[in-house]
Structure formats: structure tokens, C-alpha cells
Motif scaffolding. Structure first.
Motif, short mmCIF file in Angstrom:
data_model
loop_
_atom_site.label_atom_id
_atom_site.label_comp_id
_atom_site.label_asym_id
_atom_site.label_seq_id
_atom_site.Cartn_x
_atom_site.Cartn_y
_atom_site.Cartn_z
N PRO A 123 0.84 -1.19 0.00
CA PRO A 123 0.00 0.00 0.00
C PRO A 123 0.88 1.25 0.00
O PRO A 123 2.03 1.20 0.42
CB PRO A 123 -0.80 -0.11 1.30
CG PRO A 123 0.08 -0.90 2.21
CD PRO A 123 0.84 -1.86 1.32
N PRO A 124 0.33 2.35 -0.46
CA PRO A 124 1.16 3.56 -0.53
C PRO A 124 1.47 4.09 0.87
O PRO A 124 0.59 4.13 1.72
CB PRO A 124 0.30 4.54 -1.32
CG PRO A 124 -1.10 4.07 -1.13
CD PRO A 124 -1.02 2.58 -0.95
N PRO A 125 2.69 4.48 1.11
CA PRO A 125 3.03 5.06 2.41
C PRO A 125 2.50 6.49 2.51
O PRO A 125 2.26 7.14 1.51
CB PRO A 125 4.56 5.05 2.42
CG PRO A 125 4.95 5.01 0.99
CD PRO A 125 3.85 4.35 0.24
N ARG A 126 2.33 6.95 3.72
CA ARG A 126 1.97 8.37 3.94
C ARG A 126 3.22 9.19 3.70
O ARG A 126 4.25 8.96 4.32
CB ARG A 126 1.47 8.58 5.35
CG ARG A 126 0.17 7.89 5.64
CD ARG A 126 -0.24 8.15 7.08
NE ARG A 126 -1.34 7.30 7.46
CZ ARG A 126 -2.58 7.74 7.59
NH1 ARG A 126 -2.86 9.00 7.39
NH2 ARG A 126 -3.53 6.89 7.92
N LEU A 127 3.11 10.14 2.79
CA LEU A 127 4.28 10.94 2.41
C LEU A 127 3.93 12.41 2.34
O LEU A 127 2.82 12.78 1.97
CB LEU A 127 4.79 10.50 1.03
CG LEU A 127 5.35 9.09 0.90
CD1 LEU A 127 5.57 8.74 -0.57
CD2 LEU A 127 6.64 8.96 1.68
N ALA A 128 4.92 13.21 2.65
CA ALA A 128 4.84 14.66 2.46
C ALA A 128 5.98 15.03 1.51
O ALA A 128 6.98 14.32 1.43
CB ALA A 128 5.00 15.38 3.80
N PRO A 129 5.83 16.13 0.77
CA PRO A 129 6.90 16.54 -0.14
C PRO A 129 8.26 16.59 0.58
O PRO A 129 8.37 17.13 1.68
CB PRO A 129 6.47 17.92 -0.61
CG PRO A 129 4.97 17.90 -0.51
CD PRO A 129 4.69 17.08 0.73
N GLY A 130 9.26 15.98 -0.04
CA GLY A 130 10.61 15.99 0.52
C GLY A 130 10.93 14.76 1.35
O GLY A 130 12.11 14.51 1.64
N ASP A 131 9.91 13.99 1.78
CA ASP A 131 10.20 12.75 2.50
C ASP A 131 11.01 11.84 1.59
O ASP A 131 10.92 11.91 0.37
CB ASP A 131 8.91 12.03 2.91
CG ASP A 131 8.16 12.72 4.05
OD1 ASP A 131 8.73 13.66 4.65
OD2 ASP A 131 7.02 12.30 4.32
N ARG A 132 11.76 10.92 2.20
CA ARG A 132 12.58 9.99 1.42
C ARG A 132 12.28 8.55 1.83
O ARG A 132 12.13 8.27 3.01
CB ARG A 132 14.06 10.29 1.58
CG ARG A 132 14.46 11.53 0.81
CD ARG A 132 15.93 11.87 0.98
NE ARG A 132 16.38 12.84 0.01
CZ ARG A 132 16.02 14.12 -0.04
NH1 ARG A 132 15.16 14.59 0.82
NH2 ARG A 132 16.50 14.93 -0.96
N LEU A 133 12.18 7.67 0.83
CA LEU A 133 12.00 6.24 1.05
C LEU A 133 13.22 5.51 0.53
O LEU A 133 13.83 5.93 -0.46
CB LEU A 133 10.76 5.73 0.32
CG LEU A 133 9.40 6.25 0.76
CD1 LEU A 133 8.31 5.64 -0.11
CD2 LEU A 133 9.16 5.92 2.22
N THR A 134 13.55 4.40 1.16
CA THR A 134 14.69 3.59 0.74
C THR A 134 14.21 2.36 -0.01
O THR A 134 13.29 1.67 0.42
CB THR A 134 15.53 3.18 1.96
OG1 THR A 134 15.97 4.37 2.63
CG2 THR A 134 16.73 2.35 1.56
N PHE A 135 14.85 2.08 -1.14
CA PHE A 135 14.56 0.92 -1.97
C PHE A 135 15.87 0.18 -2.24
O PHE A 135 16.94 0.79 -2.26
CB PHE A 135 13.97 1.33 -3.33
CG PHE A 135 12.62 1.97 -3.23
CD1 PHE A 135 11.47 1.21 -3.40
CD2 PHE A 135 12.49 3.33 -2.99
CE1 PHE A 135 10.22 1.79 -3.31
CE2 PHE A 135 11.25 3.92 -2.90
CZ PHE A 135 10.10 3.15 -3.07
#
Length: 156
Positions: A123-135
Motif C-alpha cells: 500500500p502507498p506510504p503516507r508521504l509529504a513533499p521531501g520525505d525519502r523512502l529507501t529501496f
């Protein structure tokens, strides 16, 4: 009697030595290619508009002399990440299709976009502009690459 036995062994042995010498010269001249050399810059992940999924995009560069293959993606904990592609299914209709792998060409790049290949996150994570996710991107020949994607508003 020894002479026929020596001749029987000599022909295959000389053929093998000749082939090995030719292959060695071919590789030494740089004609055998070099391994893939991959790099991945920080990507982008779309701030989700709904609750089904969102997408992340990366550009993978290969400065080596051999292709490599992107075989999968591991996403942030608690979220599935899959390679997907947008496909046309009729008059102005599109659908998403899962992709098992994608080639990163030698001396080129694989660029993911909203209309080509992407990483679907569900499911899509809750994000705000500028947040970073690791893949973590997984490759057939090269080691996995851990990269980050910055959250952006779709269309910007």
C-alpha cells in the motif's frame, strides 16, 4: 604402435590450444567486453492520490560493456514493491502489468517514467513533499543497490 596413439591425442590437443590462444587474444584486445558498471541516482516517489498504490522512478546508468538486468525491487518495510509497466488496452484506456525484469543496456541507461517502467508501491506510504523512502534494486549480475527516492507531488 605408439605413433598412432600420439597422433590421436595430438590433433584434439592442438585444436584446444589453438582455440584457447585465439580466445585469449580476443579478450586481451578488449573485444570480450567489460562487466556492467551500474549507478543509480536518487529517485522520485509520487505522493499518493489514493489508497491503492503509488509509483517510484529511478534512472539506472550502465557505463560498462555488458548488459545487466534489473530483476526486482525491495521497498520500505510494510510495503510491496514491484516492477510494473503501463500498457494500452484500448481506446484511451491503460492498465498496469507486472514486469519480471528489465534490461539495463551496456553503455546506456534504463529510465523509469510514469508512461513506461516504474516501481509500484503498495500500500502507498503516507508521504509529504521531501520525505525519502529507501529501496533496494536487485540485478542479475551486479550486486544490489540501495537507493533513496524523494517524495514529490504528481505532475511537478
Amino acid at each position: 604402435m605408439k605413433r598412432p596413439a600420439v597422433q590421436a591425442v595430438a590433433v584434439p590437443l592442438l585444436t584446444c590450444l589453438g582455440t584457447l590462444g585465439t580466445l585469449t587474444a580476443y579478450a586481451a584486445a578488449g573485444n570480450a567486453g567489460t562487466p556492467a558498471r551500474l549507478s543509480v541516482a536518487e529517485g522520485r516517489v509520487l505522493i499518493p492520490a489514493g489508497s491503492d498504490a503509488t509509483a517510484a522512478f529511478f534512472t539506472i546508468r550502465n557505463t560498462g560493456g555488458s548488459d545487466d538486468v534489473l530483476t526486482g525491487v525491495t521497498g520500505p518495510p510494510g510495503h510491496r514493491a514491484m516492477l510494473s509497466r503501463t500498457v494500452d488496452v484500448g481506446d484511451n484506456a491503460r492498465s498496469m502489468a507486472m514486469v519480471k525484469e528489465a534490461t539495463v543496456p551496456a553503455g546506456g541507461e534504463l529510465t523509469m517514467t510514469a508512461t513506461t517502467l516504474d516501481v509500484m508501491v503498495s500500500p502507498p506510504p503516507r508521504l509529504a513533499p521531501g520525505d525519502r523512502l529507501t529501496f533496494t534494486l536487485h540485478f542479475r549480475h551486479g550486486p544490489p543497490r540501495t537507493v533513496r527516492a524523494v517524495a514529490v507531488v504528481p505532475g511537478r
